[in-house]
Write a protein that holds these residues in place. Structure first.
Motif, short mmCIF file in Angstrom:
data_model
loop_
_atom_site.label_atom_id
_atom_site.label_comp_id
_atom_site.label_asym_id
_atom_site.label_seq_id
_atom_site.Cartn_x
_atom_site.Cartn_y
_atom_site.Cartn_z
N LEU A 167 0.80 -1.22 0.00
CA LEU A 167 0.00 0.00 0.00
C LEU A 167 0.84 1.27 0.00
O LEU A 167 0.44 2.24 -0.63
CB LEU A 167 -0.97 -0.01 1.18
N PRO A 168 1.99 1.31 0.70
CA PRO A 168 2.78 2.54 0.64
C PRO A 168 3.38 2.80 -0.74
O PRO A 168 3.85 3.88 -1.03
CB PRO A 168 3.90 2.32 1.66
N GLY A 169 3.39 1.81 -1.63
CA GLY A 169 3.88 2.01 -2.97
C GLY A 169 5.36 1.79 -3.13
O GLY A 169 5.96 2.21 -4.11
N ARG A 170 5.99 1.12 -2.18
CA ARG A 170 7.41 0.84 -2.29
C ARG A 170 7.66 -0.26 -3.30
O ARG A 170 6.83 -1.14 -3.50
CB ARG A 170 7.97 0.42 -0.93
N ALA A 171 8.82 -0.23 -3.91
CA ALA A 171 9.18 -1.26 -4.88
C ALA A 171 9.42 -2.58 -4.16
O ALA A 171 9.77 -2.62 -2.99
CB ALA A 171 10.44 -0.85 -5.64
N SER A 172 9.20 -3.65 -4.87
CA SER A 172 9.40 -4.98 -4.31
C SER A 172 10.16 -5.82 -5.31
O SER A 172 10.04 -5.64 -6.52
CB SER A 172 8.04 -5.62 -4.02
N ARG A 173 10.94 -6.78 -4.80
CA ARG A 173 11.66 -7.68 -5.69
C ARG A 173 10.72 -8.64 -6.38
O ARG A 173 11.06 -9.23 -7.39
CB ARG A 173 12.71 -8.45 -4.90
N ASP A 174 9.50 -8.83 -5.84
CA ASP A 174 8.56 -9.77 -6.43
C ASP A 174 7.95 -9.26 -7.73
O ASP A 174 7.57 -10.04 -8.58
CB ASP A 174 7.42 -10.07 -5.45
N VAL A 175 7.84 -7.95 -7.87
CA VAL A 175 7.24 -7.37 -9.07
C VAL A 175 8.35 -7.10 -10.07
O VAL A 175 9.33 -6.44 -9.74
CB VAL A 175 6.48 -6.06 -8.74
N PRO A 176 8.23 -7.60 -11.27
CA PRO A 176 9.29 -7.36 -12.26
C PRO A 176 9.48 -5.87 -12.51
O PRO A 176 8.53 -5.14 -12.74
CB PRO A 176 8.78 -8.05 -13.52
N LYS A 186 1.31 -10.64 -17.31
CA LYS A 186 0.73 -11.67 -16.45
C LYS A 186 1.51 -11.82 -15.16
O LYS A 186 0.93 -11.99 -14.09
CB LYS A 186 0.67 -13.02 -17.17
N LYS A 187 2.84 -11.74 -15.23
CA LYS A 187 3.66 -11.82 -14.01
C LYS A 187 3.34 -10.67 -13.06
O LYS A 187 3.22 -10.85 -11.86
CB LYS A 187 5.15 -11.78 -14.36
N ILE A 188 3.20 -9.48 -13.61
CA ILE A 188 2.90 -8.31 -12.78
C ILE A 188 1.52 -8.46 -12.13
O ILE A 188 1.35 -8.24 -10.93
CB ILE A 188 2.97 -7.01 -13.60
N VAL A 189 0.52 -8.86 -12.91
CA VAL A 189 -0.84 -9.01 -12.39
C VAL A 189 -0.90 -10.11 -11.34
O VAL A 189 -1.48 -9.94 -10.26
CB VAL A 189 -1.83 -9.28 -13.54
N ASN A 190 -0.29 -11.25 -11.61
CA ASN A 190 -0.28 -12.35 -10.64
C ASN A 190 0.43 -11.95 -9.35
O ASN A 190 0.00 -12.30 -8.26
CB ASN A 190 0.37 -13.59 -11.24
N SER A 191 1.52 -11.22 -9.49
CA SER A 191 2.25 -10.76 -8.30
C SER A 191 1.38 -9.82 -7.46
O SER A 191 1.33 -9.94 -6.23
CB SER A 191 3.52 -10.04 -8.73
N TRP A 231 -2.00 -9.66 -7.28
CA TRP A 231 -3.10 -10.36 -6.62
C TRP A 231 -2.60 -11.33 -5.55
O TRP A 231 -3.26 -11.54 -4.54
CB TRP A 231 -3.99 -11.05 -7.64
N ARG A 232 -1.44 -11.93 -5.75
CA ARG A 232 -0.87 -12.80 -4.72
C ARG A 232 -0.57 -11.98 -3.47
O ARG A 232 -0.89 -12.39 -2.35
CB ARG A 232 0.40 -13.46 -5.25
N ARG A 233 0.02 -10.81 -3.66
CA ARG A 233 0.32 -9.95 -2.51
C ARG A 233 -0.94 -9.41 -1.88
O ARG A 233 -1.02 -9.25 -0.66
CB ARG A 233 1.24 -8.81 -2.92
N TRP A 234 -1.95 -9.06 -2.66
CA TRP A 234 -3.23 -8.56 -2.13
C TRP A 234 -3.86 -9.62 -1.23
O TRP A 234 -4.25 -9.32 -0.11
CB TRP A 234 -4.16 -8.21 -3.28
N THR A 235 -3.97 -10.85 -1.70
CA THR A 235 -4.61 -11.89 -0.90
C THR A 235 -3.77 -12.28 0.31
O THR A 235 -4.30 -12.70 1.32
CB THR A 235 -4.92 -13.14 -1.73
N ARG A 236 -2.46 -12.14 0.21
CA ARG A 236 -1.59 -12.50 1.33
C ARG A 236 -1.46 -11.38 2.37
O ARG A 236 -1.47 -11.62 3.57
CB ARG A 236 -0.20 -12.87 0.80
N ASP A 237 -1.36 -10.12 1.91
CA ASP A 237 -1.03 -9.02 2.81
C ASP A 237 -2.22 -8.15 3.21
O ASP A 237 -2.29 -7.68 4.33
CB ASP A 237 0.04 -8.12 2.19
N VAL A 238 -3.15 -7.90 2.30
CA VAL A 238 -4.22 -6.93 2.57
C VAL A 238 -5.51 -7.62 3.01
O VAL A 238 -6.11 -7.22 4.01
CB VAL A 238 -4.48 -6.06 1.32
N LEU A 239 -5.93 -8.63 2.30
CA LEU A 239 -7.21 -9.27 2.60
C LEU A 239 -7.30 -9.80 4.03
O LEU A 239 -8.33 -9.63 4.68
CB LEU A 239 -7.49 -10.37 1.59
#
Length: 125
Positions: free
Chosen positions: A2-11, A29-34, A36-44
């Motif tokens: 949410l803060p918008g910091r860069a991550s190694r997971d997102v290409p 597809k890699k960006i979108v999957n990354s 939603w994976r982070r959304w369901t893991r970190d935010v939801l």
């Protein structure tokens, strides 16, 4: 996330110049999957409260706008609905509820929903 910091997971760049559209589609597809994976893991999980029955919290009420959480939900297609009936336990805490969506009604346990917009926020309007 949410803060918008860069991550190694997102290409990140540099991006490969190519005339092959398949490479671009795979990259997107890699960006979108990354995301939603982070959304369901970190935010939801932050939206769905784990309740301890010895700690008093606000009960879900009729007319609350809720999102139904499910492991089988299609990515980004979580179902929104309005609570039409609550079923409290013997101690007065709501355990189950009936949710009306645009298509149908569901009966769900309170642990499988997230209150998105409480009823008292829009009653005063």
């Amino acid at each position: 996330m949410l803060p918008g910091r860069a991550s190694r997971d997102v290409p990140q760049g540099p991006f490969r110049e190519t005339r092959n559209p398949r490479h671009r589609v795979e990259f997107v597809k890699k960006i979108v999957n990354s995301f939603w994976r982070r959304w369901t893991r970190d935010v939801l999980p932050l939206l769905v409260q784990r309740r301890k029955w010895d700690v008093h919290r606000r009960n879900v009420r009729v007319d609350d706008i809720v999102m139904m959480v499910g492991a089988n939900a299609v990515r980004g297609k979580w179902i929104l609905g309005r609570v039409v009936q609550v079923y409290p336990g013997s101690d007065g805490n709501v355990r189950n509820l009936r949710v009306k969506t645009s298509a149908t009604e569901f009966r769900r346990p309170v642990t499988k929903i997230a209150v998105m917009y409480p009823a008292e926020d829009y009653e005063d309007d």
